[in-house]
Write an enzyme that holds these catalytic residues in place. Structure first.
Site, short mmCIF file in Angstrom:
data_model
loop_
_atom_site.label_atom_id
_atom_site.label_comp_id
_atom_site.label_asym_id
_atom_site.label_seq_id
_atom_site.Cartn_x
_atom_site.Cartn_y
_atom_site.Cartn_z
N THR A 24 100.25 8.07 33.25
CA THR A 24 100.13 9.52 33.31
C THR A 24 101.25 10.08 34.17
O THR A 24 101.44 9.64 35.30
CB THR A 24 98.76 9.88 33.92
OG1 THR A 24 97.76 9.52 32.96
CG2 THR A 24 98.64 11.36 34.25
N HIS A 174 90.84 4.20 25.73
CA HIS A 174 90.83 4.07 27.20
C HIS A 174 89.39 3.83 27.66
O HIS A 174 88.61 4.76 27.83
CB HIS A 174 91.38 5.35 27.82
CG HIS A 174 91.76 5.23 29.26
ND1 HIS A 174 91.35 4.18 30.06
CD2 HIS A 174 92.54 6.02 30.05
CE1 HIS A 174 91.86 4.35 31.29
NE2 HIS A 174 92.58 5.45 31.30
N ASN A 177 89.21 2.36 34.17
CA ASN A 177 89.55 3.25 35.29
C ASN A 177 88.55 4.36 35.61
O ASN A 177 88.92 5.43 36.09
CB ASN A 177 90.95 3.85 35.08
CG ASN A 177 92.03 2.76 35.03
OD1 ASN A 177 91.72 1.59 35.27
ND2 ASN A 177 93.25 3.13 34.73
N TYR A 179 86.67 6.29 33.68
CA TYR A 179 86.49 7.42 32.77
C TYR A 179 85.26 7.18 31.89
O TYR A 179 84.54 6.21 32.08
CB TYR A 179 87.78 7.66 31.98
CG TYR A 179 88.93 8.04 32.89
CD1 TYR A 179 88.70 8.76 34.08
CD2 TYR A 179 90.23 7.66 32.63
CE1 TYR A 179 89.73 9.09 34.93
CE2 TYR A 179 91.27 7.99 33.48
CZ TYR A 179 91.02 8.71 34.65
OH TYR A 179 92.04 9.03 35.50
N ASN A 234 87.51 5.88 41.86
CA ASN A 234 86.50 6.93 41.68
C ASN A 234 85.07 6.45 41.93
O ASN A 234 84.11 6.99 41.39
CB ASN A 234 86.56 7.57 40.28
CG ASN A 234 87.82 8.41 40.09
OD1 ASN A 234 88.42 8.85 41.07
ND2 ASN A 234 88.19 8.64 38.85
N GLY A 294 99.89 -5.36 38.96
CA GLY A 294 100.69 -6.02 40.00
C GLY A 294 101.49 -7.21 39.51
O GLY A 294 101.82 -8.09 40.31
C1 LIG Z 1 101.65 6.97 38.00
C2 LIG Z 1 100.61 6.13 37.32
C3 LIG Z 1 99.91 6.65 36.25
C4 LIG Z 1 98.97 5.87 35.56
N1 LIG Z 1 98.34 6.40 34.46
C5 LIG Z 1 97.50 5.63 33.75
C6 LIG Z 1 96.93 6.13 32.53
O1 LIG Z 1 97.22 7.24 32.08
N2 LIG Z 1 96.08 5.31 31.86
C7 LIG Z 1 95.75 4.05 32.31
O2 LIG Z 1 94.97 3.36 31.67
N3 LIG Z 1 96.29 3.56 33.45
C8 LIG Z 1 97.18 4.30 34.16
N4 LIG Z 1 97.77 3.79 35.27
C9 LIG Z 1 97.56 2.35 35.61
C10 LIG Z 1 98.69 1.49 35.00
O3 LIG Z 1 98.63 1.50 33.58
C11 LIG Z 1 98.66 0.02 35.49
O4 LIG Z 1 97.45 -0.57 35.09
C12 LIG Z 1 98.80 -0.05 37.00
O5 LIG Z 1 99.92 0.71 37.43
C13 LIG Z 1 98.96 -1.49 37.48
O6 LIG Z 1 100.13 -2.08 36.96
P1 LIG Z 1 101.46 -2.25 37.87
O7 LIG Z 1 101.05 -2.99 39.09
O8 LIG Z 1 102.41 -3.02 36.99
O9 LIG Z 1 101.96 -0.87 38.19
C14 LIG Z 1 98.70 4.55 35.99
C15 LIG Z 1 99.40 4.04 37.10
C16 LIG Z 1 100.34 4.80 37.75
C17 LIG Z 1 101.11 4.20 38.92
#
Ligand SMILES: Cc1cc2nc3c(=O)[nH]c(=O)nc-3n(C[C@H](O)[C@H](O)[C@H](O)COP(=O)(O)O)c2cc1C
Length: 364
Positions: A24, A174, A177, A179, A234, A294
């Site tokens: 997002t 989705h 998280n 929702y 949440n 991660g």
């Molecule tokens: C800025 C931001 C926006 C995100 N928006 C979404 C989203 O719209 N939908 C979703 O399922 N996860 C969202 N996430 C979670 C990411 O898809 C991902 O699972 C999370 O960043 C962990 O992966 P990473 O450690 O590689 O960043 C978001 C994460 C970040 C940092």
């Protein structure tokens, strides 16, 4: 390198196993309509095996937390998305759209006509909603009556139809998280005593109904689902996450999906629980499994080589590195993401992260 072997998800052949995670970024135009800047952002990342879009709202009542969060519930939004999919396809990429309903993680100030957010039970999410009037505590949601649920399933179907018109390659539901779908799955937020609460079967019913409705439009080979068994975002919780998520994975397995996508907690917190639950789900779900949370290049390669995952999704790394596969392939350094530009704003921190070639010619 394991990440660079090709793989099939449903009817799509991907050239590598590197997925752009849903992110997002709140940069759509008025009316929640995707624009040229969004198209450029995604097109810059077209070398991913698969792009999954940011969370996209299925209905004006599905709970968006900013006017700049995109939707796909009307023709103008589908038209905007068509520009995005065209740009990605023109650069040789593939893209699934993430369809979402925020459920209780919303606020009347974010909803049309100050409606109440909805949830499975009258239990407020923990934390703050980021409303147009600043942060406010999440309110107690309206607990959906059984007769109100088909209309929400229909919102997902309507959005899925528009996504088809917008030329996406598939749809990710989705279910993660905190929702609405996740709220139904977990017993910390679902205390219902009707057909949508209590037993594993009942708590998974809403997820499976939405998935069936989207499959009816797209075919199962173009539909994926994202779940986050251990995410506490949440205020989410479950008394026995192994049971409900293994059940959900088994039920989804019978649907022949393109993939299942799991969000794992970041490695530091995850050491004890995540490998176990991921292993259970891997056993239950026989199709392609995407893991996120991660991952570094090294952990990703280990995960794919060991067979626990088929693909790995990268979030923050994709924000800052439009050419992530090329950087992984060459062992080049990664750009660091700038958190201050994650949510909202303009091209800064969105389309201006340099690709390797540009970065190299700048230093040459
Ligand atoms: C800025 C931001 C926006 C995100 N928006 C979404 C989203 O719209 N939908 C979703 O399922 N996860 C969202 N996430 C979670 C990411 O898809 C991902 O699972 C999370 O960043 C962990 O992966 P990473 O450690 O590689 O960043 C978001 C994460 C970040 C940092």
């Amino acid at each position: 390198m394991p990440l660079f072997s090709s793989v099939r998800i449903g009817s799509l052949a991907l050239p590598n196993r590197i997925v752009m995670a849903p992110l997002t970024r709140r940069r759509a135009s008025a009316g929640k309509i995707p624009n040229e800047l969004n198209a450029l952002h995604y097109a810059q990342r077209a070398s991913a095996g698969l792009i999954i879009t940011e969370s996209v709202e299925v209905d004006p009542r599905s709970g968006g937390n900013a006017p700049t969060r995109p939707g796909i519930f009307n023709e103008s939004q589908a038209e905007g998305w068509r520009k995005v999919t065209e740009a990605i396809h023109a650069h040789g990429g593939r893209v699934y759209i993430q369809l979402s309903h925020l459920g209780r993680a919303s606020h009347p100030l974010m909803l049309v006509d100050d409606q109440e957010p909805v949830g499975p039970s009258p239990i407020a999410a923990e934390g703050m909603a980021f409303t147009p009037q600043g942060p406010k505590p999440f309110p107690v949601p309206h607990a959906l009556e059984e007769k109100e649920i088909p209309a929400i399933v229909a919102q997902f179907a309507h959005a899925a139809r528009l996504a088809k018109a917008a030329n996406f390659d598939g749809v990710e539901i989705h279910g993660a998280n905190g929702y609405l779908i996740d709220e139904f799955l977990r017993d910390g937020s679902n205390r219902r005593t009707d057909n949508y609460g209590g037993s594993l079967e009942n708590r998974a019913r809403f997820l499976l109904e939405v998935t069936e409705a989207v499959i009816a439009i797209w075919g199962s080979d173009r539909v994926g689902v994202r779940l986050s068994p251990l995410n506490t975002f949440n205020g989410m919780s479950d008394s026995n996450p192994r049971e409900i998520f293994a059940y959900a994975a088994q039920a989804l397995n019978r649907m022949n999906l393109a993939y299942l996508h799991l969000v794992e907690p970041a490695p530091a917190e995850a050491e004890k629980t995540a490998p176990e639950i991921t292993g259970l789900i891997r056993e239950a779900f026989k199709g392609p499994l995407i893991l996120a949370g991660g991952y570094t290049k090294e952990r990703a390669e280990q995960a794919v080589a060991s067979g626990i995952a088929d693909l790995i999704a990268f979030g923050e790394a994709y924000i800052a590195n439009p050419d992530l596969p090329e950087r992984f392939r060459t062992g080049a350094a990664l750009n660091a993401p700038d958190r201050s530009t994650f949510y909202g704003g303009d091209s800064k921190g969105y389309t201006d992260y340099p690709a390797l070639e540009a970065a190299m010619s700048e230093t040459a």
